[in-house]
Design a protein around this motif. Structure first.
Motif, mmCIF file in Angstrom:
data_model
loop_
_atom_site.group_PDB
_atom_site.id
_atom_site.type_symbol
_atom_site.label_atom_id
_atom_site.label_comp_id
_atom_site.label_asym_id
_atom_site.label_seq_id
_atom_site.Cartn_x
_atom_site.Cartn_y
_atom_site.Cartn_z
ATOM 1 N N ARG A 162 -11.816 7.109 13.573
ATOM 2 C CA ARG A 162 -11.607 8.616 13.677
ATOM 3 C C ARG A 162 -12.368 8.998 12.392
ATOM 4 N N ILE A 163 -13.061 10.208 12.540
ATOM 5 C CA ILE A 163 -13.825 11.081 11.681
ATOM 6 C C ILE A 163 -13.270 12.420 11.525
ATOM 7 N N CYS A 164 -12.717 13.105 10.549
ATOM 8 C CA CYS A 164 -12.333 14.494 10.494
ATOM 9 C C CYS A 164 -12.933 15.244 9.253
ATOM 10 N N ARG A 165 -12.958 16.502 9.566
ATOM 11 C CA ARG A 165 -13.197 17.409 8.584
ATOM 12 C C ARG A 165 -12.499 18.731 8.934
ATOM 13 N N LEU A 166 -12.037 19.374 7.868
ATOM 14 C CA LEU A 166 -11.256 20.360 7.933
ATOM 15 C C LEU A 166 -11.824 21.578 6.913
ATOM 16 N N GLU A 167 -11.887 22.867 7.387
ATOM 17 C CA GLU A 167 -12.349 23.789 6.570
ATOM 18 C C GLU A 167 -11.357 25.290 6.936
ATOM 19 N N ASN A 168 -11.775 25.890 8.061
ATOM 20 C CA ASN A 168 -10.942 27.115 8.190
ATOM 21 C C ASN A 168 -9.421 27.157 8.086
ATOM 22 N N VAL A 169 -8.903 25.838 8.724
ATOM 23 C CA VAL A 169 -7.472 25.543 9.083
ATOM 24 C C VAL A 169 -6.924 25.538 7.428
ATOM 25 N N LEU A 170 -7.768 24.505 6.678
ATOM 26 C CA LEU A 170 -7.314 24.344 5.347
ATOM 27 C C LEU A 170 -7.379 25.790 4.470
ATOM 28 N N LYS A 171 -8.434 26.391 4.451
ATOM 29 C CA LYS A 171 -8.510 27.703 4.098
ATOM 30 C C LYS A 171 -7.231 28.617 4.201
ATOM 31 N N THR A 172 -6.683 28.813 5.515
ATOM 32 C CA THR A 172 -5.799 29.498 5.561
ATOM 33 C C THR A 172 -4.424 28.915 4.951
ATOM 34 N N ILE A 173 -4.366 27.469 5.314
ATOM 35 C CA ILE A 173 -3.096 26.999 4.451
ATOM 36 C C ILE A 173 -3.044 27.154 3.001
ATOM 37 N N ILE A 174 -4.115 26.926 2.331
ATOM 38 C CA ILE A 174 -4.209 27.150 0.848
ATOM 39 C C ILE A 174 -4.043 28.563 0.560
ATOM 40 N N ASN A 175 -4.440 29.265 1.164
ATOM 41 C CA ASN A 175 -4.428 30.868 0.675
ATOM 42 C C ASN A 175 -3.133 31.229 0.770
ATOM 43 N N LYS A 176 -2.213 30.756 1.756
ATOM 44 C CA LYS A 176 -0.896 31.170 1.954
ATOM 45 C C LYS A 176 -0.052 30.925 0.823
ATOM 46 N N HIS A 177 -0.425 29.831 0.319
ATOM 47 C CA HIS A 177 0.400 29.328 -1.075
ATOM 48 C C HIS A 177 0.300 29.655 -2.408
ATOM 49 N N GLY A 178 -1.125 29.807 -2.713
ATOM 50 C CA GLY A 178 -1.695 30.127 -4.196
ATOM 51 C C GLY A 178 -1.157 29.236 -5.139
ATOM 52 N N TYR A 179 -1.264 27.523 -4.816
ATOM 53 C CA TYR A 179 -1.105 26.755 -5.725
ATOM 54 C C TYR A 179 -1.823 26.692 -6.807
ATOM 55 N N VAL A 180 -1.613 25.898 -7.900
ATOM 56 C CA VAL A 180 -2.791 25.477 -8.640
ATOM 57 C C VAL A 180 -3.817 24.615 -8.233
ATOM 58 N N LYS A 181 -4.794 24.376 -8.662
ATOM 59 C CA LYS A 181 -5.784 23.785 -8.236
ATOM 60 C C LYS A 181 -5.609 22.306 -8.024
ATOM 61 N N ASN A 182 -4.892 21.631 -8.693
ATOM 62 C CA ASN A 182 -4.411 20.191 -8.561
ATOM 63 C C ASN A 182 -3.637 19.952 -7.427
ATOM 64 N N VAL A 183 -2.750 20.843 -7.218
ATOM 65 C CA VAL A 183 -1.743 20.744 -6.211
ATOM 66 C C VAL A 183 -2.315 21.244 -4.755
ATOM 67 N N SER A 184 -3.516 22.167 -4.752
ATOM 68 C CA SER A 184 -3.962 22.364 -3.794
ATOM 69 C C SER A 184 -4.998 21.125 -3.286
ATOM 70 N N ALA A 185 -5.796 20.447 -4.448
ATOM 71 C CA ALA A 185 -6.498 19.330 -4.019
ATOM 72 C C ALA A 185 -5.675 18.344 -3.386
ATOM 73 N N ALA A 186 -4.540 17.997 -3.911
ATOM 74 C CA ALA A 186 -3.630 17.052 -3.244
ATOM 75 C C ALA A 186 -3.197 17.279 -1.992
ATOM 76 N N LEU A 187 -2.835 18.675 -1.657
ATOM 77 C CA LEU A 187 -2.480 19.122 -0.204
ATOM 78 C C LEU A 187 -3.644 18.962 0.819
ATOM 79 N N ALA A 188 -4.859 19.286 0.194
ATOM 80 C CA ALA A 188 -5.978 19.187 0.859
ATOM 81 C C ALA A 188 -6.160 17.757 1.356
ATOM 82 N N GLU A 189 -6.154 17.156 0.512
ATOM 83 C CA GLU A 189 -6.470 15.338 0.852
ATOM 84 C C GLU A 189 -5.251 15.049 1.881
#
Length: 307
Positions: free
Chosen positions: A22-49
């Motif tokens: 499997r190969i995967c990449r996320l962008e728009n859906v990830l942007k939506t998720i992160i923008n809804k939360h406003g987490y600090v950068k470290n937490v957003s990075a962990a959430l993205a991964e």
């Protein structure tokens, strides 16, 4: 014209079905998720991964319904949850203690650095559940041990599923608030019953080594190059390994919260308990952890729904 097949996970076979990938990449859906939360950068990075890992795991497992990946620990980040449905609906969230996180950064003298996901969670567990909505429920759990999320996931497959797995995860962190978050990865698994009948099994160690070496040549820049489709990336890696694309799944953000579901939850409380939840405006306020949607209820409204 640039290929923009982000928010996709592509499944494939190599070496006559010896390895499933499997190969995967996320962008728009990830942007939506992160923008809804406003987490600090470290937490957003962990959430993205974790979200990228969740998508690939959901593709690797046969299921109908809802797949949930949950990391839970005793560190500054207490939980990360990723939900993926069969239809490609995706949502994710994290819980963390901001004060605890700041103290940890101060103690380690690494404020501003992006820490590995397991480091933020501390001691805990990695778990996934499959719920088909028909009372069929499956769960797998492993201790959250490893320096990276990759190591934690590989430990799960080795201990719980006993499946040979190779995995790489990538996160691109924007330099400023206007930049784009991206996450993705590639995974290879050796599942004997699925293929490889036309391959001399004495060659398996050599085939595995070659597949892993080629996988490790994939760079973050290549994976997130908008001028390359996932299929073109796979062709670059495995064109000489009998590459076969088997499936392409797309993902979009979708939260399943609703007033009706929250009313059903509130239905389980007594009127005294409900009264204790009232704010200064005589309303009960509930906020969805996944989409940050806020709902307000009055006790008469809840009681009316009860009757």
């Amino acid at each position: 014209m640039a290929n923009k097949n982000f928010d996709e996970c592509t499944s494939f076979l190599i070496d006559n079905g010896v390895f499933v990938g499997r190969i995967c990449r996320l962008e728009n859906v990830l942007k939506t998720i992160i923008n809804k939360h406003g987490y600090v950068k470290n937490v957003s990075a962990a959430l993205a991964e974790t979200t990228a890992l969740g998508v690939m795991l959901a593709n690797a497992l046969k299921f109908e319904g809802l797949f949930t990946l949950q990391l839970q620990g005793n560190g500054p980040v207490s939980t990360i949850v990723v939900d993926v449905t069969t239809e490609g609906k995706l949502r994710a969230c994290a819980n963390y203690d901001k004060e605890h996180l700041e103290k940890a950064f101060a103690l380690r003298k690494n404020e501003g650095e992006i820490e590995a996901t397991p480091h933020l969670l501390g001691n805990g567990t990695l778990a996934f559940t499959i719920d088909d909505g028909k009372s069929n429920y499956h769960q797998g759990v492993v201790d959250l041990q490893g320096k990276t999320l990759e190591e934690c996931a590989l430990r799960y497959f080795k201990q719980s599923e006993q499946i040979e797995t190779m995995l790489k995860l990538f996160v691109e962190i924007p330099e400023d608030a206007e930049g784009e978050w991206k996450a993705g990865g590639i995974m290879l698994q050796r599942i004997p019953e699925l293929g490889g009948k036309n391959v001399d099994m004495t060659q398996l160690p050599e085939l595995k080594n070659e597949a892993e070496v080629l996988m490790n040549t994939l760079t973050k820049e290549e994976l997130f190059d908008e001028n390359l489709s996932l299929q073109e990336i796979l062709h670059r890696l495995y064109h000489a390994n009998n590459l076969v694309i088997t499936k392409e799944n797309r993902y979009e953000f979708c939260c399943r919260c609703s007033r009706e579901k929250l009313l059903k939850t509130l239905r389980g409380f007594s009127e005294n308990d409900l009264a204790a939840m009232l704010d200064e405006n005589s309303k009960i306020t509930a906020k969805c952890g996944f989409c940050s949607e806020q709902y307000e209820f009055t006790i008469p409204e809840i009681v009316q729904k009860l009757n």
